[in-house]
Design an enzyme around this catalytic site. Sequence first.
Site, PDB file in Angstrom:
ATOM      1  N   HIS A   1      -3.939  29.639   2.461  1.00  0.00           N
ATOM      2  CA  HIS A   1      -2.509  29.298   2.462  1.00  0.00           C
ATOM      3  C   HIS A   1      -1.839  29.502   3.815  1.00  0.00           C
ATOM      4  CE1 HIS A   1      -2.909  29.012  -1.754  1.00  0.00           C
ATOM      5  NE2 HIS A   1      -2.868  30.298  -2.013  1.00  0.00           N
TER       6      HIS A   1
ATOM      7  N   GLU B   1       1.905  29.320   0.699  1.00  0.00           N
ATOM      8  CA  GLU B   1       1.716  28.262   1.706  1.00  0.00           C
ATOM      9  C   GLU B   1       3.069  27.776   2.235  1.00  0.00           C
ATOM     10  OE1 GLU B   1      -0.664  24.789   0.572  1.00  0.00           O
ATOM     11  OE2 GLU B   1       0.517  23.588   1.975  1.00  0.00           O
TER      12      GLU B   1
ATOM     13  N   ASN C   1      -2.783  24.212  -7.447  1.00  0.00           N
ATOM     14  CA  ASN C   1      -3.447  22.896  -7.528  1.00  0.00           C
ATOM     15  C   ASN C   1      -4.035  22.657  -8.912  1.00  0.00           C
ATOM     16  OD1 ASN C   1      -6.610  22.906  -7.357  1.00  0.00           O
ATOM     17  ND2 ASN C   1      -5.944  24.592  -6.045  1.00  0.00           N
TER      18      ASN C   1
END
Length: 277
Positions: free
Chosen positions: A73, A125, A218
């Site tokens: 990240h 991130e 994700n």
Amino acid sequence: MKVRVAEQAGYCYGVERALRLTSEAAESDRKPIHTLGPIIHNPQVVEEFAAKGVRHVSSLEGLSGGTIIVRTHGVDPEVIARADEMGLSTVDATCPFVAKAQQRAAALVRDGYSLVVVGEKEHPEVVGILACARGQATVIERAEEAQGIQGDRIGIVVQTTQSVENLRQIVGVLLTRAAELKVFNTICSATTKRQESAKVLAEEVDMMIVVGGKNSANTSRLSQICRDTGTVTHHIETAKELRPAWTSDVETVGVTAGASTPEWLLQEVIETLKVTG
Ligand code: SF4
């Protein structure tokens, strides 16, 4: 019951690289080894590393030596500078796709654009990207939030795991809200490929199983994309969570996995479905 697996599923380049760097550090003599946050958003893999002496910390506070690993990240560059000052050995496993988003964000701010970061405000991130832009950015996650933005020159970068469809909707809104709009699609190709193949598969099967950490952005997005096709979707971390009732009326089940899901967890789910289905 037939079990079909998405063409693109499981570990991506950035995660494989970070795990290789962490394994190398674990075998080195630069101990103790710490990661800044869990190395990936997968509890089973984090446990495996803990058994090898790799622990995670939320900050540098209290560390007095050894190695600190920056995960995929990325992080505020000042944290890396601070680790150097403290005499820690730093392994930077920031994914090159994330580093690109950080560089684009910094450049847009330097060039005088009002920066919009498309992503989840609290995600590490995004926090790292914001730090590279010296905090001069607005973070939005959905098109409705773009309605309140107006500017002469607007620049956009995107959290690497966002969906292209979401970006398209936000750009659609901002097109009419700036004299100049500069868009860097920093969604990584691994994310796009996993999302596209999950969607294709979800449209062809009766039910989808998405394997990966519940804390993985994700993997959660893959589940949402599958659900959005109208197909019943279950997000699980391990095969133990599979329930016989889910598959009682199902002819074909599709399986996919997030970019931080190890192959053995995916295979365990596939084998369990084949045996019980
Ligand atoms: Fe890098 Fe993409 Fe993997 Fe994230 S999903 S670690 S950006 S390759």
